[in-house]
Scaffold this active site. Structure first.
Site, PDB file in Angstrom:
ATOM      1  N   ASP A  89      10.049  14.737 -35.232  1.00  0.00           N
ATOM      2  CA  ASP A  89      10.300  15.027 -33.810  1.00  0.00           C
ATOM      3  C   ASP A  89       9.017  14.993 -32.982  1.00  0.00           C
ATOM      4  OD1 ASP A  89      13.046  15.292 -34.029  1.00  0.00           O
ATOM      5  OD2 ASP A  89      12.958  17.434 -34.454  1.00  0.00           O
ATOM      6  N   LYS A 118      18.309  21.800 -38.788  1.00  0.00           N
ATOM      7  CA  LYS A 118      16.898  21.506 -39.069  1.00  0.00           C
ATOM      8  C   LYS A 118      16.145  22.707 -39.663  1.00  0.00           C
ATOM      9  CE  LYS A 118      16.561  18.206 -35.262  1.00  0.00           C
ATOM     10  NZ  LYS A 118      15.736  17.751 -34.144  1.00  0.00           N
TER      11      LYS A 118
END
Ligand code: NDP
Length: 299
Positions: free
Chosen positions: A115, A79
């Site tokens: 997220d 990420k």
């Protein structure tokens, strides 16, 4: 594994391609969740999984774009690397300094992070609450805990208390949070179980973001006495319906849920970004529940 009803004639030269990249990736539930969703939406599309070590990401991202993939998910440990590689970043990725979703369109590769939204939506859905104006205690400042804490800072939580085994990691995150919100009080708790218990008791929302609790022999570091009635406890662990942490929180009187909702909503948000369609949440949730709870128990 549930039968997805995949038939050979469902994949053809018009099939839209999506994938998740991670290292390792074999455990990922994303293909199951997204293929179920794509079927439910009646789209001619498929979602694959590739094991990609960080060193190969710089070559593979342009290659997948060139091959015509429409979207990607990135998971651990890619990420932050994806964030560094992409020039075109949505506000959500800039906030998290991390990318878990890429949309390819018109020659562009735009990075997003779903997220934080996944956590906030799960909290709203499970408890009917927001973090705005509330005291939140985050146990664990790894990748997931960091995402939760940053989301809480952007949503103007009244206070964020950080609890982490390695104090330096928590201190680094506290500095990041102070740059985000000057109205949120940031508290750092020393690596001492008694201080953790006090931190738990004083919070309205407690989020468990350590990897403790994945195994039956794991010793959780807060007992029932760290919780009380009126608190909301969110455990990011989701491999069993009731985690060891949830048991303690409930014994202490708190309401408690596991992290399946966050997994669901971060994925649903990605699907919405790629397709512009309303995600089929019930179908996605059901397939996740079947896969996770039927196969896993602590026993
Ligand atoms: P990381 O490896 O980045 O972080 C692990 C965290 O757990 C760190 O805070 C680490 O502390 C702490 N920790 C590990 N072992 C111990 C121990 N023995 N005692 C005290 N603290 C410990 O992992 P992630 O942040 O990616 O994941 C954390 C959890 O969240 C996992 O269980 C994962 O499954 C879950 N998760 C759930 C998601 C969802 O959608 N529901 C999404 C992502 C993750 P230290 O810094 O001191 O090492």
């Amino acid at each position: 594994m549930p039968n997805l009803g995949l038939r050979a004639d469902m994949i053809n030269t018009h099939t839209d391609l999506y994938a998740v990249l991670g290292h390792p990736i074999k455990h990922s539930l994303s293909p199951l969740m997204h293929n179920t969703a794509l079927r439910a939406l009646g789209l001619n599309a498929t979602y694959l999984a590739f094991d990609v070590p960080p060193s190969r990401l710089p070559r593979l991202l342009p290659a997948l774009q060139e091959l015509g993939f429409l979207g990607l998910n990135l998971t651990v440990p890619l990420k932050e690397k994806a964030f560094d590689l992409l020039a075109d970043l949505d506000e959500s990725a800039l906030q998290m300094r991390s990318v878990n979703t890429i949309k390819f369109f018109n020659g562009r590769a735009v990075g997003y992070s779903t997220d934080g939204a996944g956590f906030l939506l799960a909290l709203q859905e499970e408890f009917g609450i927001t973090v705005t104006g509330k005291r939140v205690c985050v146990l664990g400042c790894g990748g997931a805990g960091r995402a939760v804490a940053i989301a809480c800072a952007f949503e103007s939580a009244a206070k964020i208390t950080l609890v982490n085994r390695s104090f330096n990691r928590a201190a680094k995150l506290a500095e990041e949070l102070r740059q985000i919100s000057n109205t949120t009080e940031i508290e750092l708790v020393p690596s001492d179980p008694l201080a953790w218990q006090t931190a738990g008791l004083q919070a309205e929302i407690i989020v468990q973001a350590t990897s403790i609790g994945l195994h039956p022999e794991d010793q959780v570091f807060l007992g029932a006495e760290a919780f009380h009635a009126g608190q909301w406890f969110y455990d990011l662990i989701y491999h069993v319906q009731e985690t060891v942490w949830m048991k303690k929180a409930k014994e202490g009187g708190a309401r408690a849920v596991n992290g399946l909702g966050m997994l669901l909503h971060q994925g649903a948000k990605a699907l919405e970004i790629w397709t512009g369609r309303l995600p089929p949440l019930d179908a996605m949730r059901n397939v996740l529940r079947q896969a996770v709870y039927k196969e896993n128990t602590y026993e």
